[in-house]
Every structure is written in structure tokens, then in C-alpha cells.
Design a protein around this motif. Structure first.
Motif, PDB file in Angstrom:
ATOM      1  N   ARG A 149       0.662  -0.922  -0.480  1.00 50.29           N
ATOM      2  CA  ARG A 149       0.083   0.161   0.014  1.00 50.29           C
ATOM      3  C   ARG A 149       0.957   1.099   0.143  1.00 50.29           C
ATOM      4  N   MET A 151       2.978   4.370   1.156  1.00 54.91           N
ATOM      5  CA  MET A 151       2.874   4.935   1.948  1.00 54.91           C
ATOM      6  C   MET A 151       3.900   6.506   2.098  1.00 54.91           C
ATOM      7  N   ASP A 185      -0.135   3.354   9.174  1.00 54.71           N
ATOM      8  CA  ASP A 185      -1.142   3.352   8.841  1.00 54.71           C
ATOM      9  C   ASP A 185      -1.859   2.526   9.710  1.00 54.71           C
TER      10      ASP A 185
END
Length: 365
Positions: A149, A151, A185
Motif C-alpha cells: 500500500r 506509504m 497506517d
């Protein structure tokens, strides 16, 4: 096709040897320190990395007093088993978060706080700086990661700039440190600890290559002056015979959320996990757990054929993998299959069904 994790502790061995040789030691030091007898040395070691100190607005001025990355490492002859400790863990001994222990009472308080958390003896300590970690990563030629994902995070005060899109990335030392510091996250510190475990396993694997040894030795001698440690030359040398057949297992201390921003040790899960993790002997037969293979091309085909020949029926998927490793929260099954594939065991925080074996291009000759 079955690469052994030989020389896996070489980085640590060179780290200890090069540094200890460069430091003056008080006379009679060895006489006052406890030592273990036996052919295969055993030692409990706290390894931590200091964060950054600020001496003014947007002015970082060196290593800070907090240790945001903390590992309890158990050297068991030819095995290294380590547990990552979340920085927000509440420590009754410290009276606050465990990452404040080093600032309040130095390495001795940090060691006692870690002992309190894991219930194991910590005899020695090795306190790193972020700069020293970056230099060691550079010395082994960097690391390769697969980002799932996006960053993105910036902290101009800390000179921390992270911008990584999904996909495969090759990271040099400072970039790898930034990647390991990212905690913005959904899983926060738990995901950060899993990233650290992945990079650590890869650095140690790259240290197997004799081509990295000269640069690694030079880097370790350079960074040793920045470190805080009580390791002795005798202890470092005692580990060398075990280097060739070393096995690596990394996990995270089970915790639960509590009031405020504190985490607390999950005593029930800790009892169920840590005891077999540190004391597991290999079962004679494959544990009856699901085995999932993840990887690319020939390595995936080889593993499927090999496990089928052993009577196992793994599931599998084609997916990019940076470096080979094994993931599970079952310490007994993890020990068996990690030994079977000669891969590091990286027990993640998130639940994993059975055993997941990730097979990267590093498996191929």
C-alpha cells in the motif's frame, strides 16, 4: 535448491568482534561478569535503537534518549530467537512506556524492563543509533522490499521523508531506516515492527555473501563508537563457531490495548506463545496445519513439487516476493517448516492461517 542460512550471524559476529577489538576494556572486567559454560554459548541480549534528539525547533542534534525499537534476543548456540517489543508497552518498573526506560535509567533499567515484559533474563545490551543502522544496511548493499500500500509521510523536523508507491523497491541505508520508521497506517507500531523484522532478516542474509564482509567490517568499526554496549570480546568470539548453521526466528510480544495510548502484555497469549517459541524442539512429522506457498516462477514450482513429494498438499499463488521467509503464529509449525526450507521465521502480529512460505528469487542459484 535448499540454500542454508549459513553465516546468518556473521553481521552480528563482525559487529561484535570489530567493535570490541577497537575499545579499551577495564582490567578485571571479565572477572566480575557472569559467563555460561558449555560448547554452545547461550545469552539473553537486549538490542535497541535510539530515536532522534531535538535541540531546537526543527533542529535534530543527534541520538535521543528514547528507544523506539526494542528486541529481546536469545542466542541459543546455533539459533537466534528474538521478540520485538512495542514501544508503547506499559512497564510497571518504568512507571510509563518502555521506550522511556533508557532515558530514565540507562541500559540497566531498559534491560530490567525488558526482563519484566518477556520473563527472560537479559544479560547484555546493544544500543544502536539510526545512523549506525543505516551504515550497516549500506555495507551489505541495501535491501529490497515489496510495498503493498502507498506509504507517504513527512516530518521536516526529523528530516523524515517517506514516499513509496506499491511495488518492488530497492532501498539504501537512510531509505531503509525511513521505511522501518513508518508507522502511519492502520496497524501503526505492529506493522512497523513487522517491517523491521523483514529488513533485519534480509540484512543478515546478505551478510552471508563474502563479498560484503570487507565493507561490513569497516562499517562496524566506524559505527561502534556510537554504540552503548557491555558485550565482551570473549562473548563475541564464543558465538563464532555457531555462525555457519545459524537459524533465525523473529516474533512480536503479544499485547492488548489499555487506557490511553498504552499497551499491556497479553499474559495468556504470552504464556501460550513465548514458551514454545523459546523452547521448541522440532517435531518428527509435519504439523497438520495449512501450508500456503507464495512466490514467482521456478522457486514456486520447485516448492510445490517438493512438498507434494513429501505427502503435503499446499495451496499456492503467484505474487511478487522480495526475499524468502516463512510466516506463522504457530511456533511449533514455524520451527518445523523454517528448518525444512532453511528460511528465517518471521512471526507477524496479524493472524496467519497455518504457515505461509514466501519464495523469492534469492532461493535460486
Amino acid at each position: 535448491m535448499r540454500p542454508r542460512l549459513s553465516f546468518l550471524l556473521l553481521a552480528l559476529a563482525l559487529f561484535l568482534l570489530g567493535g570490541v577489538l577497537s575499545l579499551p576494556r577495564p582490567q578485571g572486567e571479565a572477572a566480575v561478569r557472569p559467563s555460561r559454560a558449555g560448547a554452545l554459548p547461550e545469552m539473553g541480549l537486549v538490542v535497541a535503537a535510539r530515536d532522534i534528539e531535538y535541540c531546537g525547533y526543527h533542529t535534530p542534534c543527534g541520538p535521543g534518549s528514547r528507544t523506539d525499537t526494542i528486541f529481546y534476543v536469545r542466542l541459543l548456540g546455533e539459533e537466534v530467537r528474538a521478540v520485538a517489543i512495542p514501544r508503547d508497552l506499559y512497564s510497571p518498573l518504568v512507571g510509563g512506556k518502555i521506550n522511556a526506560a533508557y532515558g530514565r535509567g540507562g541500559a540497566e533499567l531498559l534491560k530490567r524492563a525488558v526482563e519484566e515484559a518477556v520473563g527472560m533474563v537479559a544479560e547484555r545490551h546493544l544500543i544502536l543509533t539510526l545512523d549506525s543502522v543505516a551504515k550497516v544496511v549500506d555495507a551489505v548493499g541495501g535491501v529490497e522490499v515489496v510495498v503493498e500500500r502507498p506509504m507517504h509521510y513527512e516530518d521536516r523536523a526529523a528530516k523524515l521523508f517517506i514516499h513509496l508507491e506499491p511495488g518492488r523497491h530497492y532501498l539504501r541505508g537512510a531509505e531503509a531506516v525511513a521505511y522501518m520508521r513508518f508507522r502511519h497506517d492502520a496497524l501503526g507500531d505492529y506493522a512497523r515492527l513487522d517491517r523491521i523484522k523483514g529488513v533485519l532478516a534480509q540484512v543478515l542474509k546478505r551478510a552471508q555473501n563474502p563479498a560484503t564482509w570487507p565493507a561490513l567490517s569497516l562499517a562496524l568499526r566506524e559505527v561502534w563508537r556510537e554504540l552503548d554496549t557491555d558485550l565482551t570480546l570473549e562473548e563475541a568470539l564464543a558465538q563464532l563457531p555457531a555462525v555457519r548453521g545459524l537459524k533465525l526466528s523473529l516474533a512480536t510480544l503479544p499485547t492488548r490495548e489499555g487506557p490511553g495510548t498504552f499497551l499491556y502484555v497479553d499474559e495468556e497469549r504470552k504464556a501460550a506463545f513465548l514458551s514454545p517459541f523459546f523452547g521448541t524442539t522440532l517435531p518428527l512429522e509435519p504439523p497438520e496445519v495449512p501450508v500456503h506457498l507464495k512466490g514467482e516462477g521456478p522457486a514456486l514450482a520447485w516448492a510445490r513439487a517438493w512438498l507434494s513429494a513429501l505427502g503435503l498438499n499446499p495451496t499456492w499463488e503467484e505474487a511478487p516476493v522480495a526475499r524468502s521467509a516463512l510466516y506463522t503464529q504457530d511456533p511449533v509449525a514455524g520451527a518445523y517448516f523454517a528448518d525444512l526450507f532453511h528460511l528465517p521465521l518471521l512471526a507477524p502480529h496479524l493472524p496467519v492461517e497455518g504457515v505461509v512460505v514466501e519464495l523469492g528469487p534469492d532461493l535460486l542459484p
